[in-house]
Scaffold this active site. Structure first.
Site, short mmCIF file in Angstrom:
data_model
loop_
_atom_site.label_atom_id
_atom_site.label_comp_id
_atom_site.label_asym_id
_atom_site.label_seq_id
_atom_site.Cartn_x
_atom_site.Cartn_y
_atom_site.Cartn_z
N ARG A 141 0.82 -1.21 0.00
CA ARG A 141 0.00 0.00 0.00
C ARG A 141 0.86 1.26 0.00
O ARG A 141 0.41 2.33 -0.40
CB ARG A 141 -0.93 -0.01 1.22
N TYR A 186 -15.68 21.09 -10.88
CA TYR A 186 -16.25 19.78 -11.21
C TYR A 186 -17.30 19.40 -10.17
O TYR A 186 -17.06 19.50 -8.96
CB TYR A 186 -15.06 18.81 -11.19
N ASP A 208 -6.97 21.97 -9.98
CA ASP A 208 -7.09 20.83 -10.90
C ASP A 208 -6.44 21.24 -12.22
O ASP A 208 -6.75 22.29 -12.77
CB ASP A 208 -8.58 20.51 -11.10
N LYS A 262 -7.83 10.47 -17.52
CA LYS A 262 -8.08 11.16 -18.79
C LYS A 262 -6.81 11.22 -19.64
O LYS A 262 -6.42 10.24 -20.23
CB LYS A 262 -8.71 12.50 -18.49
#
Length: 393
Positions: free
Chosen positions: A60, A113, A185, A210
């Protein structure tokens, strides 16, 4: 593949895309790092495990695959460090939680967003964090919204769905005077065309799903930080346990290698399609900051060196019914929520548009398009045919 600071300073973005995260300590003699599927890390002795002498402690907390992607993104952003998460929203959530505490005040740009707004209105609100939305054009006047509890300012440049530019340097100067952390962002422009950390941001996030991935087949988020904000970011990330799988990290890293040529092509194609749309009588306005007539063009030209394939346009006189028929009639544009892949997409964006400061006018259709790697002339012909079919009834 060892590189010096001098090499980094002289390498241009396309070279850094190819070289990033490829140190021999990670890849060995191979071009690409190994895809390490691991949870348990073994130690040679109890004392070694207690002392945590190994580079890797537990799956992790990192593997060579994840570290390669982290290094590559940090290099592109000019960051002290980068964390990977299972989605862009997870990266946003981790970044905000790293600089907010119960009772704090968050300033968020009104064009953020929707899932980011939803985070502020649900989880953060439940923890006692108050959120105030502000006009994207506010610039240095953002200080007027500061309170004694303001600890973070969140931007999205350009804004989601409506593509408003924001004056990051002016906002960052005002925010830092007030003791707040600035987050933004950068998914639209990517670090190839926009460098938020150099302009005053403290943390920059991406939906790596993306453009980093580029093929619509992974879920991935990144958050990169300055030296001052990195300790809290990495601590929050490890505490929440938001690990990304090695296959998605590997695909994200592979996508980075072609990011430059993909974006260059998609930018050129999108500008061609946008200019064509701007001349259509059915179109009211094209929302794209790289167009000279866009209200945010001056800021785009000052702060960015390029654009992506995502923009939107309004319809002049048609309503939602015509907008739906226009989109449904397209052959080369898929209908889907994401973007950044090699394929073109179109969605009725006004149906998901939420604004507080300046509500979107009722009944004004907004169509968001993502231009992929198809020939732009074919995309224009597809749009023209659908416009004509809708006009003919």
């Amino acid at each position: 593949m060892k590189k010096s600071d001098k090499d980094e300073a002289r390498w241009k973005p396309a070279t850094r895309l190819v070289r990033g995260g490829r140190g021999r300590d990670l890849t060995g003699p191979f071009v690409n790092p190994p895809v390490v599927h691991a949870s348990t890390v073994l130690f040679d002795s109890v004392d070694e495990m207690i002392a945590r002498k190994s580079r890797y402690l537990y799956g992790r907390w990192g593997t060579p695959t994840l570290e390669a992607m982290e290094q590559a993104v940090s290099d592109l952003e000019g960051a002290a460090g980068t964390i990977l998460s299972p989605s862009g929203l997870a990266a946003i959530s981790t970044a905000l939680l790293s600089c907010l505490s119960a009772g704090d005040h968050l300033l968020m740009v009104d064009c953020a967003y929707y899932p980011t707004r939803n985070l502020a209105g649900t989880v953060l609100k439940r923890f006692g964090v108050e959120t105030t939305y502000f006009d994207p054009a506010i610039g240095g006047r953002i200080r007027e919204h500061f309170t004694s509890r303001t600890r973070a300012v969140y931007l999205e440049v350009p804004g989601s769905l409506t593509f408003e530019m924001q004056d990051l340097p002016a906002i960052a100067d005002a925010a830092h005077e007030g003791g707040a952390t600035v987050l933004t962002d950068n998914t639209w422009a990517t670090p190839l065309y926009y460098k938020p950390l150099k302009l005053g941001a403290d943390i920059v996030v991406h939906a790596g799903t993306k453009y980093f991935g580029g093929h619509s087949d992974i879920m991935l988020g990144t958050a990169s930080a300055t030296a001052a904000t990195w300790p809290n970011l990495v601590q929050t990330h490890r505490t929440l346990g938001l690990t990304v799988g090695p296959d998605d990290a590997f695909l994200g890293l592979r996508g980075l290698r072609t990011l430059g040529i993909r974006l260059e092509r998609q930018m050129a194609s999108a500008l061609k399609v946008a200019a064509w749309l701007a001349d259509r009588p059915e179109v009211g306005r094209v929302l794209h900051p790289a167009l000279p007539e866009d209200p945010g063009h001056a800021l785009w030209k000052r702060d960015m060196t390029g654009a992506s394939g995502l923009f939107a346009f309004t319809l002049a006189a048609w309503g939602d019914d015509e907008a739906k028929r226009l989109i449904d009639g397209l052959e080369l544009f898929g209908i889907g929520a994401s973007w950044g892949g090699y394929e073109s997409l179109a969605t009725l964006a006004s149906k998901g548009l939420t604004r507080t400061v300046h509500p979107w006018p009722a009944g004004r259709p907004l169509i968001r398009v993502h231009i992929g790697l198809e020939d732009p002339d074919d995309l224009i012909a597809d749009l023209a045919a659908s416009f004509e079919r809708v006009a003919a009834g």
